[in-house]
Write a protein that holds these residues in place. Sequence first.
Motif, PDB file in Angstrom:
ATOM      1  N   VAL A  36       0.866  -1.189   0.000  1.00 19.56           N
ATOM      2  CA  VAL A  36       0.000   0.000   0.000  1.00 19.56           C
ATOM      3  C   VAL A  36       0.897   1.232   0.000  1.00 19.56           C
ATOM      4  O   VAL A  36       1.751   1.395   0.865  1.00 19.56           O
ATOM      5  CB  VAL A  36      -0.947  -0.007   1.216  1.00 19.56           C
ATOM      6  CG1 VAL A  36      -1.759   1.282   1.276  1.00 19.56           C
ATOM      7  CG2 VAL A  36      -1.864  -1.227   1.155  1.00 19.56           C
ATOM      8  N   ALA A  37       0.704   2.111  -1.011  1.00 22.76           N
ATOM      9  CA  ALA A  37       1.598   3.243  -1.219  1.00 22.76           C
ATOM     10  C   ALA A  37       0.970   4.598  -0.878  1.00 22.76           C
ATOM     11  O   ALA A  37       1.675   5.583  -0.749  1.00 22.76           O
ATOM     12  CB  ALA A  37       2.072   3.264  -2.675  1.00 22.76           C
ATOM     13  N   GLU A  38      -0.339   4.644  -0.763  1.00 24.28           N
ATOM     14  CA  GLU A  38      -1.046   5.889  -0.450  1.00 24.28           C
ATOM     15  C   GLU A  38      -2.033   5.624   0.683  1.00 24.28           C
ATOM     16  O   GLU A  38      -2.327   4.482   1.009  1.00 24.28           O
ATOM     17  CB  GLU A  38      -1.794   6.404  -1.688  1.00 24.28           C
ATOM     18  CG  GLU A  38      -0.913   6.723  -2.879  1.00 24.28           C
ATOM     19  CD  GLU A  38      -0.024   7.925  -2.665  1.00 24.28           C
ATOM     20  OE1 GLU A  38      -0.429   8.828  -1.891  1.00 24.28           O
ATOM     21  OE2 GLU A  38       1.064   7.981  -3.261  1.00 24.28           O
ATOM     22  N   GLU A  39      -2.581   6.685   1.240  1.00 26.68           N
ATOM     23  CA  GLU A  39      -3.556   6.558   2.325  1.00 26.68           C
ATOM     24  C   GLU A  39      -4.803   5.824   1.822  1.00 26.68           C
ATOM     25  O   GLU A  39      -5.437   6.266   0.865  1.00 26.68           O
ATOM     26  CB  GLU A  39      -3.937   7.946   2.846  1.00 26.68           C
ATOM     27  CG  GLU A  39      -4.785   7.934   4.079  1.00 26.68           C
ATOM     28  CD  GLU A  39      -4.043   7.429   5.316  1.00 26.68           C
ATOM     29  OE1 GLU A  39      -4.725   6.884   6.201  1.00 26.68           O
ATOM     30  OE2 GLU A  39      -2.814   7.573   5.388  1.00 26.68           O
ATOM     31  N   PRO A  40      -5.168   4.705   2.447  1.00 25.96           N
ATOM     32  CA  PRO A  40      -6.356   3.968   1.988  1.00 25.96           C
ATOM     33  C   PRO A  40      -7.661   4.644   2.412  1.00 25.96           C
ATOM     34  O   PRO A  40      -7.688   5.455   3.329  1.00 25.96           O
ATOM     35  CB  PRO A  40      -6.215   2.603   2.667  1.00 25.96           C
ATOM     36  CG  PRO A  40      -5.282   2.802   3.796  1.00 25.96           C
ATOM     37  CD  PRO A  40      -4.464   4.021   3.503  1.00 25.96           C
ATOM     38  N   VAL A  41      -8.723   4.285   1.700  1.00 27.38           N
ATOM     39  CA  VAL A  41     -10.067   4.804   1.992  1.00 27.38           C
ATOM     40  C   VAL A  41     -10.895   3.635   2.528  1.00 27.38           C
ATOM     41  O   VAL A  41     -10.906   2.547   1.945  1.00 27.38           O
ATOM     42  CB  VAL A  41     -10.723   5.392   0.727  1.00 27.38           C
ATOM     43  CG1 VAL A  41     -12.132   5.866   1.022  1.00 27.38           C
ATOM     44  CG2 VAL A  41      -9.863   6.508   0.155  1.00 27.38           C
ATOM     45  N   HIS A  42     -11.606   3.866   3.617  1.00 32.94           N
ATOM     46  CA  HIS A  42     -12.342   2.818   4.320  1.00 32.94           C
ATOM     47  C   HIS A  42     -13.805   3.212   4.442  1.00 32.94           C
ATOM     48  O   HIS A  42     -14.125   4.352   4.759  1.00 32.94           O
ATOM     49  CB  HIS A  42     -11.724   2.668   5.719  1.00 32.94           C
ATOM     50  CG  HIS A  42     -12.237   1.509   6.494  1.00 32.94           C
ATOM     51  ND1 HIS A  42     -12.503   1.596   7.841  1.00 32.94           N
ATOM     52  CD2 HIS A  42     -12.508   0.231   6.152  1.00 32.94           C
ATOM     53  CE1 HIS A  42     -12.908   0.419   8.279  1.00 32.94           C
ATOM     54  NE2 HIS A  42     -12.922  -0.420   7.264  1.00 32.94           N
ATOM     55  N   TRP A  43     -14.705   2.266   4.165  1.00 31.67           N
ATOM     56  CA  TRP A  43     -16.137   2.521   4.333  1.00 31.67           C
ATOM     57  C   TRP A  43     -16.885   1.201   4.505  1.00 31.67           C
ATOM     58  O   TRP A  43     -16.326   0.127   4.323  1.00 31.67           O
ATOM     59  CB  TRP A  43     -16.701   3.336   3.169  1.00 31.67           C
ATOM     60  CG  TRP A  43     -16.880   2.599   1.880  1.00 31.67           C
ATOM     61  CD1 TRP A  43     -18.017   2.009   1.418  1.00 31.67           C
ATOM     62  CD2 TRP A  43     -15.895   2.358   0.875  1.00 31.67           C
ATOM     63  NE1 TRP A  43     -17.806   1.431   0.189  1.00 31.67           N
ATOM     64  CE2 TRP A  43     -16.502   1.636  -0.165  1.00 31.67           C
ATOM     65  CE3 TRP A  43     -14.542   2.685   0.753  1.00 31.67           C
ATOM     66  CZ2 TRP A  43     -15.823   1.235  -1.312  1.00 31.67           C
ATOM     67  CZ3 TRP A  43     -13.871   2.284  -0.390  1.00 31.67           C
ATOM     68  CH2 TRP A  43     -14.504   1.573  -1.400  1.00 31.67           C
ATOM     69  N   PHE A  44     -18.143   1.323   4.880  1.00 33.68           N
ATOM     70  CA  PHE A  44     -19.022   0.173   5.056  1.00 33.68           C
ATOM     71  C   PHE A  44     -20.281   0.363   4.214  1.00 33.68           C
ATOM     72  O   PHE A  44     -20.743   1.486   4.034  1.00 33.68           O
ATOM     73  CB  PHE A  44     -19.443   0.018   6.528  1.00 33.68           C
ATOM     74  CG  PHE A  44     -18.335  -0.414   7.430  1.00 33.68           C
ATOM     75  CD1 PHE A  44     -18.129  -1.753   7.701  1.00 33.68           C
ATOM     76  CD2 PHE A  44     -17.490   0.517   8.011  1.00 33.68           C
ATOM     77  CE1 PHE A  44     -17.108  -2.166   8.539  1.00 33.68           C
ATOM     78  CE2 PHE A  44     -16.463   0.117   8.845  1.00 33.68           C
ATOM     79  CZ  PHE A  44     -16.274  -1.226   9.105  1.00 33.68           C
ATOM     80  N   THR A  45     -20.807  -0.750   3.708  1.00 35.12           N
ATOM     81  CA  THR A  45     -22.124  -0.752   3.087  1.00 35.12           C
ATOM     82  C   THR A  45     -22.964  -1.777   3.832  1.00 35.12           C
ATOM     83  O   THR A  45     -22.453  -2.504   4.680  1.00 35.12           O
ATOM     84  CB  THR A  45     -22.057  -1.105   1.583  1.00 35.12           C
ATOM     85  OG1 THR A  45     -21.434  -2.375   1.427  1.00 35.12           O
ATOM     86  CG2 THR A  45     -21.303  -0.041   0.805  1.00 35.12           C
ATOM     87  N   ARG A  46     -24.228  -1.843   3.502  1.00 30.67           N
ATOM     88  CA  ARG A  46     -25.146  -2.767   4.169  1.00 30.67           C
ATOM     89  C   ARG A  46     -25.535  -3.910   3.258  1.00 30.67           C
ATOM     90  O   ARG A  46     -25.794  -3.721   2.074  1.00 30.67           O
ATOM     91  CB  ARG A  46     -26.414  -2.050   4.604  1.00 30.67           C
ATOM     92  CG  ARG A  46     -26.187  -0.957   5.607  1.00 30.67           C
ATOM     93  CD  ARG A  46     -25.741  -1.514   6.905  1.00 30.67           C
ATOM     94  NE  ARG A  46     -26.279  -0.736   7.988  1.00 30.67           N
ATOM     95  CZ  ARG A  46     -26.153  -1.060   9.238  1.00 30.67           C
ATOM     96  NH1 ARG A  46     -25.552  -2.148   9.581  1.00 30.67           N
ATOM     97  NH2 ARG A  46     -26.658  -0.309  10.171  1.00 30.67           N
ATOM     98  N   ASP A  47     -25.576  -5.109   3.815  1.00 29.38           N
ATOM     99  CA  ASP A  47     -26.018  -6.303   3.099  1.00 29.38           C
ATOM    100  C   ASP A  47     -27.509  -6.496   3.326  1.00 29.38           C
ATOM    101  O   ASP A  47     -28.007  -6.272   4.425  1.00 29.38           O
ATOM    102  CB  ASP A  47     -25.250  -7.517   3.617  1.00 29.38           C
ATOM    103  CG  ASP A  47     -25.619  -8.799   2.906  1.00 29.38           C
ATOM    104  OD1 ASP A  47     -25.926  -8.742   1.702  1.00 29.38           O
ATOM    105  OD2 ASP A  47     -25.582  -9.860   3.545  1.00 29.38           O
ATOM    106  N   SER A  48     -28.200  -6.890   2.298  1.00 29.33           N
ATOM    107  CA  SER A  48     -29.621  -7.241   2.432  1.00 29.33           C
ATOM    108  C   SER A  48     -29.687  -8.700   2.869  1.00 29.33           C
ATOM    109  O   SER A  48     -30.033  -9.583   2.089  1.00 29.33           O
ATOM    110  CB  SER A  48     -30.343  -7.046   1.096  1.00 29.33           C
ATOM    111  OG  SER A  48     -30.184  -5.744   0.626  1.00 29.33           O
TER     112      SER A  48
END
Length: 103
Positions: A36-48
């Motif tokens: 990993v060379a740059e700042e990562p982006v983190h998020w969550f989604t919802r599962d049905s």
Amino acid sequence: MTVTTEAPTLKASVDVRFTAAGTPLAVRYDGRIWVVAEEPVHWFTRDSWWETRRNVPVGVGNVVDIEHWRVQVRRTSDSPLRTFELRRDPLSDQWLLDAVTDN
């Protein structure tokens, strides 16, 4: 390599190494280590979950949060960056590589 409309997701199993703080440090994909060379982006989604699983046992835990990371990685310090989109489904310890994009 770029994911095309004919193959919108890879869904390839990958190993992800994390820092002590829980941020991705490296990804093992296709027998290679991508740092990993740059700042990562983190998020969550919802599962049905009601559509994907007919029932969920009581006390099983979180069955709705899908974890995502977008990381820019490279093989060596002078190789071009690529963007990996990673996903971990609820109740799974396995990370999946959803997409690879050349920058």
